[in-house]
Every structure is written in C-alpha cells, then in structure tokens.
Design an enzyme around this catalytic site. Structure first.
Site, PDB file in Angstrom:
ATOM      1  N   LYS A 151       1.284   4.120  -2.953  1.00 28.30           N
ATOM      2  CA  LYS A 151       0.931   5.521  -2.695  1.00 28.30           C
ATOM      3  C   LYS A 151       2.143   6.448  -2.878  1.00 28.30           C
ATOM      4  CE  LYS A 151      -3.422   4.950  -1.817  1.00 28.30           C
ATOM      5  NZ  LYS A 151      -4.428   5.520  -2.712  1.00 28.30           N
ATOM      6  N   TYR A 180       0.835  -1.207   0.000  1.00 28.20           N
ATOM      7  CA  TYR A 180       0.000   0.000   0.000  1.00 28.20           C
ATOM      8  C   TYR A 180       0.873   1.262   0.000  1.00 28.20           C
ATOM      9  CZ  TYR A 180      -3.676   3.258   1.502  1.00 28.20           C
ATOM     10  OH  TYR A 180      -4.553   4.320   1.591  1.00 28.20           O
TER      11      TYR A 180
HETATM   12  P1  NAP Z   1     -13.146   2.802   0.837  1.00 23.18           P
HETATM   13  O1  NAP Z   1     -14.149   3.325   1.784  1.00 23.18           O
HETATM   14  O2  NAP Z   1     -12.624   1.414   1.013  1.00 23.18           O
HETATM   15  O3  NAP Z   1     -13.732   2.960  -0.669  1.00 23.18           O
HETATM   16  C1  NAP Z   1     -12.955   2.536  -1.754  1.00 23.18           C
HETATM   17  C2  NAP Z   1     -13.609   2.946  -3.037  1.00 23.18           C
HETATM   18  O4  NAP Z   1     -12.767   2.524  -4.123  1.00 23.18           O
HETATM   19  C3  NAP Z   1     -14.956   2.294  -3.258  1.00 23.18           C
HETATM   20  O5  NAP Z   1     -15.793   3.224  -3.917  1.00 23.18           O
HETATM   21  C4  NAP Z   1     -14.641   1.131  -4.199  1.00 23.18           C
HETATM   22  O6  NAP Z   1     -15.732   0.765  -5.059  1.00 23.18           O
HETATM   23  C5  NAP Z   1     -13.531   1.746  -5.028  1.00 23.18           C
HETATM   24  N1  NAP Z   1     -12.681   0.755  -5.676  1.00 23.18           N
HETATM   25  C6  NAP Z   1     -11.932  -0.214  -5.110  1.00 23.18           C
HETATM   26  N2  NAP Z   1     -11.307  -0.924  -6.058  1.00 23.18           N
HETATM   27  C7  NAP Z   1     -11.661  -0.393  -7.255  1.00 23.18           C
HETATM   28  C8  NAP Z   1     -11.356  -0.685  -8.604  1.00 23.18           C
HETATM   29  N3  NAP Z   1     -10.538  -1.695  -8.924  1.00 23.18           N
HETATM   30  N4  NAP Z   1     -11.929   0.059  -9.591  1.00 23.18           N
HETATM   31  C9  NAP Z   1     -12.787   1.071  -9.283  1.00 23.18           C
HETATM   32  N5  NAP Z   1     -13.120   1.408  -8.011  1.00 23.18           N
HETATM   33  C10 NAP Z   1     -12.561   0.669  -7.023  1.00 23.18           C
HETATM   34  O7  NAP Z   1     -11.825   3.730   0.790  1.00 23.18           O
HETATM   35  P2  NAP Z   1     -11.589   5.181   1.386  1.00 23.18           P
HETATM   36  O8  NAP Z   1     -11.109   5.031   2.781  1.00 23.18           O
HETATM   37  O9  NAP Z   1     -12.705   6.092   1.073  1.00 23.18           O
HETATM   38  O10 NAP Z   1     -10.280   5.607   0.544  1.00 23.18           O
HETATM   39  C11 NAP Z   1     -10.395   6.293  -0.684  1.00 23.18           C
HETATM   40  C12 NAP Z   1      -8.990   6.623  -1.166  1.00 23.18           C
HETATM   41  O11 NAP Z   1      -8.302   7.397  -0.185  1.00 23.18           O
HETATM   42  C13 NAP Z   1      -8.134   5.388  -1.410  1.00 23.18           C
HETATM   43  O12 NAP Z   1      -7.285   5.605  -2.521  1.00 23.18           O
HETATM   44  C14 NAP Z   1      -7.316   5.293  -0.153  1.00 23.18           C
HETATM   45  O13 NAP Z   1      -6.090   4.599  -0.347  1.00 23.18           O
HETATM   46  C15 NAP Z   1      -7.096   6.760   0.164  1.00 23.18           C
HETATM   47  N6  NAP Z   1      -6.795   7.024   1.567  1.00 23.18           N
HETATM   48  C16 NAP Z   1      -7.690   6.669   2.543  1.00 23.18           C
HETATM   49  C17 NAP Z   1      -7.346   6.931   3.866  1.00 23.18           C
HETATM   50  C18 NAP Z   1      -8.282   6.591   4.996  1.00 23.18           C
HETATM   51  O14 NAP Z   1      -7.843   6.714   6.150  1.00 23.18           O
HETATM   52  N7  NAP Z   1      -9.502   6.176   4.767  1.00 23.18           N
HETATM   53  C19 NAP Z   1      -6.132   7.549   4.165  1.00 23.18           C
HETATM   54  C20 NAP Z   1      -5.264   7.888   3.144  1.00 23.18           C
HETATM   55  C21 NAP Z   1      -5.608   7.630   1.846  1.00 23.18           C
HETATM   56  P3  NAP Z   1     -16.814  -0.390  -4.637  1.00 23.18           P
HETATM   57  O15 NAP Z   1     -17.644   0.228  -3.562  1.00 23.18           O
HETATM   58  O16 NAP Z   1     -17.563  -0.634  -5.894  1.00 23.18           O
HETATM   59  O17 NAP Z   1     -16.009  -1.557  -4.149  1.00 23.18           O
END
Ligand code: NAP
Length: 246
Positions: A158, A154
C-alpha cells in the site's frame, strides 16, 4: 443528454468496491464491475447499478495477471470506446509477523495489491491518453502511511502504491489525466470482519472518531475525485480514517 461515463472498478463484487460501483451508478455511469472469483456477487452488483440509475456489466479478470488485464481492457475499449474513470480497488491482505512470513504470502500480496494496480493502470492509461482525459483513483491504506504490526506485506504494497500514484500523476498530467490515492482507515467490510474481536477492539480504541468508517464514505470521496470539481487535484494522497493517522 450528456454521454454516460464509463467507470472500471476493480474488486467491485463486495466491500468498498461494491459501494464505489453503486455510487458511480447513481450518477448515471456505466460501471464495469470487476471480480476475480465471486461472479454471482459481481452480477448482483451490476444489476443493482441499473436499479440505481446507471448501468453495469461484469468484467472478470485477475488483476495480478497482466495478460488477463490487457484482454479485459481491450474488450472494454472495443465495446464502449473509452474508459473515463479507473478505481484500482482490488486488494487482499495476508497477515502475520514478518519473521515467520512466507515467500508465497509476500509475493501474492504484492502481486495483487501493487502489481495489479500497475498492470490495470498501464492498460487503462493507454485508453485515457488517446481521449486526453481521465481519472485514476488508487485504493491504498492508512497502514501504507503508518505501518502496522503483522502487516509487513500489506503495508509495503500500500505504501508502494503511493509512489506509483505520484509518478503516474506526473507522467499523465499533460494528457489531463488525474491520478490520486485514497488511504482509508478501518472500514467495515469482509476484510475487517475477518479480524478477531480483540484486534477490532484495539483498532477502535485508536480511532478518535470512535467508529469504523463506512464503504459509502470512501465511495463518496472516489466520486468527488473523479468529478469535474476535482480536475486540479492530482498526485495527492487523501486520508479517510476517522483521525487514526494525521
Ligand atoms: P474485500 O471486502 O475483501 O473485497 C476485495 C475485493 O477485491 C473483492 O471484490 C475481490 O473479488 C477483489 N479481488 C481480490 N483479489 C483480486 C484479484 N486478484 N483480481 C481482481 N479482484 C480481486 O475488501 P475491502 O475491504 O472492500 O477492500 C477494498 C480495498 O480497500 C482493498 O484494496 C483494501 O486493501 C483497501 N482498504 C480496505 C480497508 C478496510 O478497512 N476494509 C482499509 C484500507 C484499505 P472476489 O469477490 O471475486 O474475490
């Protein structure tokens, strides 16, 4: 009346992507709500975009599949003539200590997080280059800057997004397309809900502001980076992490 912005948000069915989609809808944008499996949730987000003053439609594709990405972007271009903003938000996390980490988990993490950002940016950039304007925002992570035990794949994916961001910023600047990366710290979503309580407590103790961030706070930063006020900002990595890394 000004023409509606067309905004593509990958992974917009839930979490940060959903908040980003709704934030752009509040500005009156037409939002292309991407998802990979959760069509029902994506549909609900698209409907909520209309309730927030914009409009929305679902656009399902797997960001890790270049043919699917190209077909979806082509369809969007045909239907709307342009894409003003791309938020490469779709991401997954497969965690585990690296000495026991499987090849499959390594590959799928890089495929979705890094390759997905590359494939989607490449197709959308072609549309933006013709329009000679656009904003691309890549969702990286604080762990891409500082590393994190148990997150070799991961954090590598990133960190690589940051190199991609800076290079695309240089290649696309002459067409007035900005490219920036956001590095969120721990934001309360399904991704962080999945962590066990001990890990969550350890996270909180390391955050000077003493709380997880909110998806809306990340969405606000996306909206700013895509706005006219941010046209001189490109190739930058902008942290939003409560002081976790500075
Ligand atoms: P999340 O709640 O797990 O949601 C992930 C989203 O990505 C969902 O809409 C999912 O779609 C979609 N997705 C996954 N695989 C995919 C693919 N192969 N093609 C198209 N869509 C796909 O994640 P989140 O926490 O909101 O995170 C969003 C972004 O922010 C990510 O890139 C994550 O790495 C980054 N981020 C998050 C955090 C955190 O603390 N949450 C911190 C730093 C960075 P489905 O619903 O259809 O599966």
């Amino acid at each position: 009346m000004a023409e509606k912005k067309v905004v593509l948000v990958t992974g917009a069915s839930r979490g940060i992507g959903k908040a980003v989609a709704l934030r752009f809808a509040e500005e009156g944008a037409h939002v292309l709500v991407n998802f990979s499996s959760n069509e029902e949730k994506a549909l609900a987000v698209a409907e909520e975009c209309a309730a927030r003053g914009g409009s929305g439609e679902t656009l399902g594709f797997n960001v890790a599949e270049p043919e699917e990405v190209a077909a979806a972007v082509k369809a969007a271009k045909k239907n709307h003539g342009k894409i003003d903003v791309l938020v490469n938000n779709a991401g997954i996390s497969r965690d585990g200590l690296f000495v026991r980490f499987s090849d499959d988990d390594w590959k799928v993490t890089l495929d979705v997080n890094l390759n997905g950002t590359f494939y989607t940016s490449r197709e959308v950039a072609k549309v933006m280059m013709k329009a000679r304007s656009g904003a691309i925002i890549n969702m990286s992570s604080v762990v891409g800057e500082m590393g994190n035990s148990g997150q070799a794949a991961y954090s590598s994916s990133k960190a690589a997004i940051l190199g991609l961001t800076k290079t695309l910023a240089k290649e696309l600047a002459s067409r007035s397309i900005t490219v920036n990366a956001i590095t969120p710290g721990f934001i309360a979503t399904d991704m962080t809900d999945a962590l066990d309580e001990e890990v969550k407590a350890a996270h909180l103790s390391g955050i000077p502001l003493g709380r997880y961030g909110e998806s809306d706070e990340v969405a606000e930063l996306c909206a700013f980076l895509a706005s006219e006020k941010a046209r001189y900002i490109t190739g930058q990595v902008i942290g939003i992490n409560g002081g976790l890394y500075c």
